[in-house]
Design an enzyme around this catalytic site. Structure first.
Site, PDB file in Angstrom:
ATOM      1  N   SER A   1      -1.532  -1.920   2.875  1.00 34.64           N
ATOM      2  CA  SER A   1      -1.140  -0.539   2.651  1.00 34.64           C
ATOM      3  C   SER A   1       0.106  -0.199   3.446  1.00 34.64           C
ATOM      4  CB  SER A   1      -2.284   0.381   3.067  1.00 34.64           C
ATOM      5  OG  SER A   1      -1.849   1.710   3.068  1.00 34.64           O
ATOM      6  N   CYS A   2       0.993   0.596   2.842  1.00 33.30           N
ATOM      7  CA  CYS A   2       2.213   1.018   3.541  1.00 33.30           C
ATOM      8  C   CYS A   2       2.108   2.447   4.044  1.00 33.30           C
ATOM      9  CB  CYS A   2       3.425   0.902   2.633  1.00 33.30           C
ATOM     10  SG  CYS A   2       3.802  -0.784   2.206  1.00 33.30           S
ATOM     11  N   VAL A   3       1.016   3.131   3.698  1.00 29.23           N
ATOM     12  CA  VAL A   3       0.903   4.507   4.175  1.00 29.23           C
ATOM     13  C   VAL A   3      -0.389   4.754   4.948  1.00 29.23           C
ATOM     14  CG1 VAL A   3       2.454   5.781   2.682  1.00 29.23           C
ATOM     15  CG2 VAL A   3       0.227   5.130   1.812  1.00 29.23           C
TER      16      VAL A   3
END
Lengths: 175, 103
Positions: B101-103
């Site tokens: 995940s990037c967030v």
């Protein structure tokens, strides 16, 4: 109980020493939806990796920390050939078209758990990130501190900004 | 490859330090990995770890935002419980794969 568990790390000693990034400064100079999100995702992503991060907003990037504007950012439908390749410019310029395209993009982002700008900034600050505005741009646009999100760390000069990027293993990202 | 051993079982880890088989996880394993990360686990830590495992077993993609909305911890608390890379560290301690995940 814990004493009976042993950890063995076979490869660790043979790997070269890593020098991970310690600090990141993201400069956000644009106010279009995709640019602001690019800046936010990189800055917040740094915090998620345990990297200290600050954001500096200048020129139209100030819209991202402007309470009235931050959740109404648009993406350009004219002069943006990557958006819809076969879209005639004249259609992209029709009234309401830009708002429609921007809202569609926001919906797609919501599906990926990407929050609205105001919430994203709150997330960033909850993780220890700091926000700064550019003094010169604030003066130029005749804005005041009341126009910006409450937890803004300060409105600072370029010189102060570079101090945010001092120290070893620091990088600046310009958007 | 990294291996965590105890008297009863050998627990295999990926080279990045994540459990290869999430089902091998026990609270003792969590304590051992947490110790390596310099974290002393409290009840609140375990509430978060169990939440993460539940999400993983239900095939939900994890994000910091989702954890902030879980009602268990705020994002600020999450960062202070697992300082220096909260989502990765907590996933590692929870015995689930590295978060994508990037967030």
């Amino acid at each position: 109980m814990e004493a009976s568990i042993e950890i063995k790390k076979a490869l660790e000693n043979t790997l070269p020493e890593k020098k991970p990034l310690k600090k990141l400064l993201v400069i956000c100079s644009k106010g279009t939806l995709e640019d602001v999100y690019a800046a936010l995702i990189m800055a917040n992503g740094a915090l998620m990796e345990g990297i200290e991060a600050s954001m500096f907003f200048t020129f139209f990037g100030l819209d991202a920390i402007n309470k009235k504007k931050q959740d109404h950012l648009h993406t350009a439908t004219v002069g943006n050939p990557a958006l819809m390749r076969h879209l005639p410019t004249v259609i992209g310029g029709l009234p309401g078209f830009e708002a429609l395209a921007s809202n569609m993009m926001k919906k797609e982002m919501e599906k990926l758990d990407i929050p609205p700008v105001s919430e994203f900034l709150d997330m960033f600050m909850a993780g220890g990130g700091k926000l700064y505005g550019c003094q010169l741009a604030v003066e130029m646009f005749k804005l005041n501190e009341e126009d910006f999100v409450d937890d803004l760390e300060g409105i600072i000069t370029v010189g102060d900004m570079f101090e945010l990027a001092e120290g070893e293993n620091t990088q600046i990202v310009f958007v | 490859m990294t291996e965590t051993m105890n008297t009863n079982s050998i627990i295999e880890m990926s080279s990045e330090g994540y459990l290869k088989d999430p089902m091998q996880w026990t609270p003792e394993v969590a304590h051992t990995i947490a110790k390596e990360e310099g974290i002393e686990l409290t009840d609140l830590h375990f509430k978060v770890l169990l939440y993460l495992r539940e999400q993983f077993l239900n095939d939900v993609r994890l994000s910091i935002r989702r954890i902030g909305k879980s009602g268990i911890v705020t994002i600020k608390e999450f960062y202070s419980l697992f300082p220096g890379g909260p989502l990765k560290k907590s996933s590692r301690i929870a015995g689930i794969p590295k978060p994508a995940s990037c967030v």
